[in-house]
Design a protein around this motif. Sequence first.
Motif, PDB file in Angstrom:
ATOM      1  N   TYR A 254       7.331  18.412  25.226  1.00  0.00           N
ATOM      2  CA  TYR A 254       6.120  17.787  24.702  1.00  0.00           C
ATOM      3  C   TYR A 254       5.205  18.871  24.174  1.00  0.00           C
ATOM      4  O   TYR A 254       4.940  19.865  24.864  1.00  0.00           O
ATOM      5  CB  TYR A 254       5.413  16.990  25.805  1.00  0.00           C
ATOM      6  CG  TYR A 254       4.064  16.429  25.397  1.00  0.00           C
ATOM      7  CD1 TYR A 254       3.964  15.515  24.364  1.00  0.00           C
ATOM      8  CD2 TYR A 254       2.882  16.822  26.037  1.00  0.00           C
ATOM      9  CE1 TYR A 254       2.726  14.999  23.970  1.00  0.00           C
ATOM     10  CE2 TYR A 254       1.647  16.310  25.657  1.00  0.00           C
ATOM     11  CZ  TYR A 254       1.584  15.403  24.622  1.00  0.00           C
ATOM     12  OH  TYR A 254       0.363  14.897  24.227  1.00  0.00           O
TER      13      TYR A 254
ATOM     14  N   ALA B 141      13.495   5.871  24.211  1.00  0.00           N
ATOM     15  CA  ALA B 141      12.898   7.119  24.704  1.00  0.00           C
ATOM     16  C   ALA B 141      13.957   8.114  25.167  1.00  0.00           C
ATOM     17  O   ALA B 141      13.769   9.330  25.037  1.00  0.00           O
ATOM     18  CB  ALA B 141      11.925   6.819  25.837  1.00  0.00           C
TER      19      ALA B 141
ATOM     20  N   THR C  86      16.578   8.955  23.843  1.00  0.00           N
ATOM     21  CA  THR C  86      17.182   9.717  22.749  1.00  0.00           C
ATOM     22  C   THR C  86      16.241  10.790  22.201  1.00  0.00           C
ATOM     23  O   THR C  86      16.638  11.578  21.346  1.00  0.00           O
ATOM     24  CB  THR C  86      17.578   8.779  21.588  1.00  0.00           C
ATOM     25  OG1 THR C  86      16.399   8.224  20.985  1.00  0.00           O
ATOM     26  CG2 THR C  86      18.479   7.648  22.089  1.00  0.00           C
ATOM     27  N   ILE C  87      15.006  10.814  22.687  1.00  0.00           N
ATOM     28  CA  ILE C  87      14.000  11.753  22.178  1.00  0.00           C
ATOM     29  C   ILE C  87      14.115  13.093  22.897  1.00  0.00           C
ATOM     30  O   ILE C  87      14.191  13.160  24.127  1.00  0.00           O
ATOM     31  CB  ILE C  87      12.576  11.192  22.352  1.00  0.00           C
ATOM     32  CG1 ILE C  87      12.478   9.770  21.778  1.00  0.00           C
ATOM     33  CG2 ILE C  87      11.551  12.121  21.702  1.00  0.00           C
ATOM     34  CD1 ILE C  87      12.838   9.638  20.322  1.00  0.00           C
TER      35      ILE C  87
ATOM     36  N   ALA D  38       8.523  15.346  21.685  1.00  0.00           N
ATOM     37  CA  ALA D  38       7.433  14.524  21.162  1.00  0.00           C
ATOM     38  C   ALA D  38       6.246  15.438  20.875  1.00  0.00           C
ATOM     39  O   ALA D  38       5.873  16.264  21.722  1.00  0.00           O
ATOM     40  CB  ALA D  38       7.033  13.439  22.162  1.00  0.00           C
TER      41      ALA D  38
ATOM     42  N   ILE E   6       8.610  13.330  16.110  1.00  0.00           N
ATOM     43  CA  ILE E   6       9.633  13.333  17.152  1.00  0.00           C
ATOM     44  C   ILE E   6      10.890  14.036  16.643  1.00  0.00           C
ATOM     45  O   ILE E   6      11.202  14.002  15.454  1.00  0.00           O
ATOM     46  CB  ILE E   6      10.012  11.910  17.625  1.00  0.00           C
ATOM     47  CG1 ILE E   6      10.376  11.005  16.440  1.00  0.00           C
ATOM     48  CG2 ILE E   6       8.918  11.308  18.481  1.00  0.00           C
ATOM     49  CD1 ILE E   6      10.913   9.636  16.849  1.00  0.00           C
TER      50      ILE E   6
ATOM     51  N   LEU F 287      14.916  13.825  17.713  1.00  0.00           N
ATOM     52  CA  LEU F 287      15.794  12.970  18.501  1.00  0.00           C
ATOM     53  C   LEU F 287      17.250  13.269  18.189  1.00  0.00           C
ATOM     54  O   LEU F 287      17.575  13.930  17.189  1.00  0.00           O
ATOM     55  CB  LEU F 287      15.501  11.496  18.217  1.00  0.00           C
ATOM     56  CG  LEU F 287      15.769  11.014  16.785  1.00  0.00           C
ATOM     57  CD1 LEU F 287      16.197   9.533  16.807  1.00  0.00           C
ATOM     58  CD2 LEU F 287      14.517  11.164  15.923  1.00  0.00           C
TER      59      LEU F 287
ATOM     60  N   ARG G 263      12.138   1.554  15.749  1.00  0.00           N
ATOM     61  CA  ARG G 263      11.836   2.304  16.974  1.00  0.00           C
ATOM     62  C   ARG G 263      13.105   2.973  17.476  1.00  0.00           C
ATOM     63  O   ARG G 263      14.204   2.633  17.064  1.00  0.00           O
ATOM     64  CB  ARG G 263      11.285   1.362  18.034  1.00  0.00           C
ATOM     65  CG  ARG G 263      12.154   0.129  18.238  1.00  0.00           C
ATOM     66  CD  ARG G 263      11.565  -0.824  19.236  1.00  0.00           C
ATOM     67  NE  ARG G 263      11.949  -2.191  18.991  1.00  0.00           N
ATOM     68  CZ  ARG G 263      11.774  -3.184  19.851  1.00  0.00           C
ATOM     69  NH1 ARG G 263      11.214  -2.957  21.019  1.00  0.00           N
ATOM     70  NH2 ARG G 263      12.128  -4.404  19.558  1.00  0.00           N
TER      71      ARG G 263
ATOM     72  N   ILE H 277       8.499   4.746  19.851  1.00  0.00           N
ATOM     73  CA  ILE H 277       9.611   4.903  20.785  1.00  0.00           C
ATOM     74  C   ILE H 277       9.436   3.908  21.939  1.00  0.00           C
ATOM     75  O   ILE H 277       8.320   3.618  22.358  1.00  0.00           O
ATOM     76  CB  ILE H 277       9.716   6.348  21.326  1.00  0.00           C
ATOM     77  CG1 ILE H 277       8.441   6.757  22.067  1.00  0.00           C
ATOM     78  CG2 ILE H 277       9.991   7.324  20.191  1.00  0.00           C
ATOM     79  CD1 ILE H 277       8.537   8.133  22.724  1.00  0.00           C
TER      80      ILE H 277
ATOM     81  N   ILE I 247      11.516  12.743  28.581  1.00  0.00           N
ATOM     82  CA  ILE I 247      11.567  13.454  27.302  1.00  0.00           C
ATOM     83  C   ILE I 247      11.421  14.947  27.606  1.00  0.00           C
ATOM     84  O   ILE I 247      10.418  15.368  28.189  1.00  0.00           O
ATOM     85  CB  ILE I 247      10.457  12.958  26.359  1.00  0.00           C
ATOM     86  CG1 ILE I 247      10.709  11.478  26.007  1.00  0.00           C
ATOM     87  CG2 ILE I 247      10.371  13.816  25.106  1.00  0.00           C
ATOM     88  CD1 ILE I 247       9.614  10.827  25.198  1.00  0.00           C
TER      89      ILE I 247
ATOM     90  N   TYR J 221       5.586  10.154  28.813  1.00  0.00           N
ATOM     91  CA  TYR J 221       6.724  10.878  28.241  1.00  0.00           C
ATOM     92  C   TYR J 221       7.541  11.571  29.334  1.00  0.00           C
ATOM     93  O   TYR J 221       8.770  11.611  29.270  1.00  0.00           O
ATOM     94  CB  TYR J 221       6.241  11.895  27.215  1.00  0.00           C
ATOM     95  CG  TYR J 221       5.599  11.305  25.981  1.00  0.00           C
ATOM     96  CD1 TYR J 221       5.832   9.988  25.602  1.00  0.00           C
ATOM     97  CD2 TYR J 221       4.754  12.061  25.171  1.00  0.00           C
ATOM     98  CE1 TYR J 221       5.245   9.438  24.471  1.00  0.00           C
ATOM     99  CE2 TYR J 221       4.169  11.524  24.035  1.00  0.00           C
ATOM    100  CZ  TYR J 221       4.413  10.209  23.692  1.00  0.00           C
ATOM    101  OH  TYR J 221       3.833   9.665  22.567  1.00  0.00           O
TER     102      TYR J 221
END
Length: 200
Positions: A143, A109, A111-112, A115, A92, A94, A106, A79, A140, A135
């Motif tokens: 996590y 980030a 869009t994630i 993680a 991930i 997304l 890739r 990412i 994001i 992150y």
Amino acid sequence: MSVAPKASTPAWPTPPQGGWTADDLDRLPNLPPHTELIDGSLVFVSPQTTFHERVVDFFKWQLQSLAPSEFEVFREFTIDIDRQNRPEPDVIVLHAEAWTVSGQTRFPAETIVLAVEVVSEDSVSRDRETKPLKYARAKIPYYWRVEDEQDRAVVHAFELEPATGAYVSVGIFRERMKVDMPFPMDLDLTKIRTRPRNAG
């Protein structure tokens, strides 16, 4: 006359001034699989353990089977966080629209949604300290860090706190993981078989 063999020197890539960039990961030849870019430096992974493989498999397929249609799930995919950081989470989740072409290498980030990192012996500090900070900075929302606790997977789950921009713990899960976000799931962690059935 004896001729001593010439010592071979490893052909490691020499970084340019200022370090490598995210685009370089797609251009550098002969990089080992799953090479990451952290702070402009290339990070090579050690051979994976059976624990790591089984845990990644479990979460990839469980998340894929439970995710609503607006999400996609990938394993071991890089990412883009910024010019000098292109990490590769183990799993991930997304937004589906981020997957635009078959040749993508890739995802951005932003869009994630989640993680997941499975901690290995050589990744402890990265997964506990370095990556969560990056992150979180990339916003994001979720996590998960999965640790090996006497051959059993333990999930440390975190959610981004918008006011501080930092992750806060939403639970530590051992045998069962029941959460509502990023979508409802009830996971039986005891189904992760990390060692041979006749061991121990």
